[in-house]
Write an enzyme that holds these catalytic residues in place. Structure first.
Site, PDB file in Angstrom:
ATOM      1  N   HIS A   1      22.237   3.149  11.340  1.00  0.00           N
ATOM      2  CA  HIS A   1      22.288   3.152   9.704  1.00  0.00           C
ATOM      3  C   HIS A   1      22.338   4.630   9.244  1.00  0.00           C
ATOM      4  CE1 HIS A   1      21.354   2.625   5.562  1.00  0.00           C
ATOM      5  NE2 HIS A   1      20.308   3.066   5.735  1.00  0.00           N
TER       6      HIS A   1
ATOM      7  N   HIS B   1      17.297  10.897   5.725  1.00  0.00           N
ATOM      8  CA  HIS B   1      16.739  10.069   4.486  1.00  0.00           C
ATOM      9  C   HIS B   1      15.718   9.038   4.506  1.00  0.00           C
ATOM     10  CE1 HIS B   1      19.686   6.699   5.466  1.00  0.00           C
ATOM     11  NE2 HIS B   1      18.958   6.056   4.529  1.00  0.00           N
TER      12      HIS B   1
ATOM     13  N   GLU C   1       9.790   8.305   4.948  1.00  0.00           N
ATOM     14  CA  GLU C   1       9.488   6.907   4.538  1.00  0.00           C
ATOM     15  C   GLU C   1       8.932   6.037   5.814  1.00  0.00           C
ATOM     16  OE1 GLU C   1      10.785   3.476   1.219  1.00  0.00           O
ATOM     17  OE2 GLU C   1      11.909   5.152   1.917  1.00  0.00           O
ATOM     18  N   ASP C   2       9.677   6.009   6.754  1.00  0.00           N
ATOM     19  CA  ASP C   2       9.594   4.875   7.553  1.00  0.00           C
ATOM     20  C   ASP C   2       9.131   5.478   9.159  1.00  0.00           C
ATOM     21  OD1 ASP C   2      10.552   3.318   5.979  1.00  0.00           O
ATOM     22  OD2 ASP C   2      12.672   3.320   6.684  1.00  0.00           O
TER      23      ASP C   2
ATOM     24  N   ASP D   1      23.748   5.175   1.105  1.00  0.00           N
ATOM     25  CA  ASP D   1      22.747   4.374   1.676  1.00  0.00           C
ATOM     26  C   ASP D   1      23.018   2.791   1.336  1.00  0.00           C
ATOM     27  OD1 ASP D   1      20.123   3.552   3.041  1.00  0.00           O
ATOM     28  OD2 ASP D   1      19.316   3.539   1.082  1.00  0.00           O
TER      29      ASP D   1
END
Length: 402
Positions: free
Chosen positions: A63, A87, A91-92, A154
């Site tokens: 991705h 990106h 967050e992940d 995205d």
């Protein structure tokens, strides 16, 4: 844990497996780029996302690679492409913003943080909520438009792979795309992405209408292709014979969502929509646009009220072109756009086409020049509307107006 291939970051000609295509893309428009930062970002992102998979079963790293590739297609700067690769890490994964800042720089950390904050916006399908979320997007864009460019890239890749999500989630994401991301892409002048977002969102938000309309369009595909070739041949022949100009003429059906919108707004069936085909003539100079317009109007009868001069009066997103609708061959209505090659690049890539690449910018901070910022002054107008606490409906419409 997967074993990462060792990367020699001291040799800019050696790239980790998996980013070769991205590197080639960047080198097409920035052949002297120092790609160590791309290698470094890829290695960090791949390590951070190890063990994570997408809904289709592919490694999650596919991705961010695709997002970075979309940004490279827009010919954006290295820091923006690095942000595309990174990106999702804050967050992940366990990678912190401090690590991003330490291993890269303040600019990359700022952009990654901005994208993460935009990603946390909770979209809901109510006008008031959409307006508030759009306000947050506009404020983020005013700080650095690259944040929104990464987020749009995205969203585009997520839309391309949306089929793997449950129906309810697909519908929600598709509606967000029509309400928020497609209008933003349009406002930024990135026509190619705006059109793809609209068609993909239409496919998932109203699949029955989408496939019904596609079936009707496909049934006429061979006739359309034959007609397009005929019109292109006539235009090229007449322009060459009468004006001795070198031009590029293309033709295509309009995107399916724009056809559907016309059917809905004008309450008509598909067979009542006459100007489904659009042609484009690209020339070298502005004065040639007007000369070719005169030639076209001498070949085919123009439809009254359907001429627009966006060269003299550009759209707010800086779009420039001449538009005319004529009764073409066999009495069919066709739309013809006439623009310079430079205008076409700006129409397809929008604000991204204005990015100024200076040697020091690649090393430090890449920015838009003052002239370009003035050309996109609608952004500051929207920020002003936001600060004035404008009514939700008015604010949303002001964003969506072309």
């Amino acid at each position: 844990m997967a074993v990462l291939q060792k990367t020699n970051l001291d040799n800019k000609h050696t790239h980790p497996r998996g980013i070769e295509n991205l590197v080639k893309q960047i080198q097409t428009y920035y052949p002297s780029a120092d790609l160590d930062i791309i290698n470094k970002a890829y290695t960090l992102a791949k390590r951070a996302h190890t063990g994570q998979y997408r809904k289709d079963g592919s490694p999650f790293m596919s991705h961010p690679l695709c997002v970075a590739s979309i940004l490279a297609e827009l010919k954006l700067d290295l820091y923006t492409i690095v942000t595309g690769l990174l990106h999702d890490v804050v967050e992940d994964t366990s990678v912190s913003l401090d690590i991003i800042k330490e291993q890269f720089n303040d600019t990359v950390a700022f952009l990654v943080d901005g994208v993460s904050k935009v990603s946390q916006i909770n979209f809901k399908n109510t006008q008031k909520k959409d307006s508030e979320n759009m306000r947050k997007m506009i404020v983020a864009m005013a700080c650095d438009v690259r944040v929104i460019l990464v987020k749009i890239a995205d969203r585009l890749h997520n839309m391309r792979t949306l089929v793997h999500l449950p129906p309810e989630k697909r519908l929600k994401v598709a509606q967000e795309t029509l309400d928020i991301y497609a209008p933003l892409a349009s406002r930024l002048g990135i026509h190619s992405i705006k059109v793809e977002l609209e068609d993909l969102a239409f496919q998932h938000s109203d699949s029955e209408a989408y496939y019904s309309l596609m079936k009707q369009i496909d049934s006429e595909k061979k006739d359309m292709e034959k007609y397009i070739a005929e019109v292109i041949h006539i235009l090229e022949k007449e322009i060459t014979t009468q004006m001795n100009m070198k031009v590029k003429v293309t033709g295509r059906p309009k995107n399916v969502y724009s056809i559907y919108q016309k059917m809905i707004t004008q309450n008509m069936d598909y067979n009542e929509v006459y100007d489904i085909l659009a042609f484009r003539v690209c020339v070298n100079k502005v004065e040639e646009c007007y000369k070719i317009l005169g030639l076209i109007h001498s070949l085919w009868k123009p439809i009254p009220g359907r001429f627009k001069d966006y060269i003299a009066i550009p759209k707010q997103n800086n779009y420039q072109s001449l538009h005319t609708t004529v009764l073409g061959e066999k009495g069919k209505r066709i739309e013809i756009q006439i623009r310079t090659h430079e205008m076409h690049i700006l129409a397809e890539r929008g604000i991204a086409a204005h990015w100024k690449y200076k040697t020091e910018s690649w090393k430090n901070k890449t920015t838009l020049d003052n002239e370009t910022l003035k050309q996109f002054n609608w952004l500051q107008d929207l920020v002003s509307l936001h600060r004035q606490n404008t009514h939700s409906g008015e604010f949303l419409e002001s964003v969506k107006v072309d």
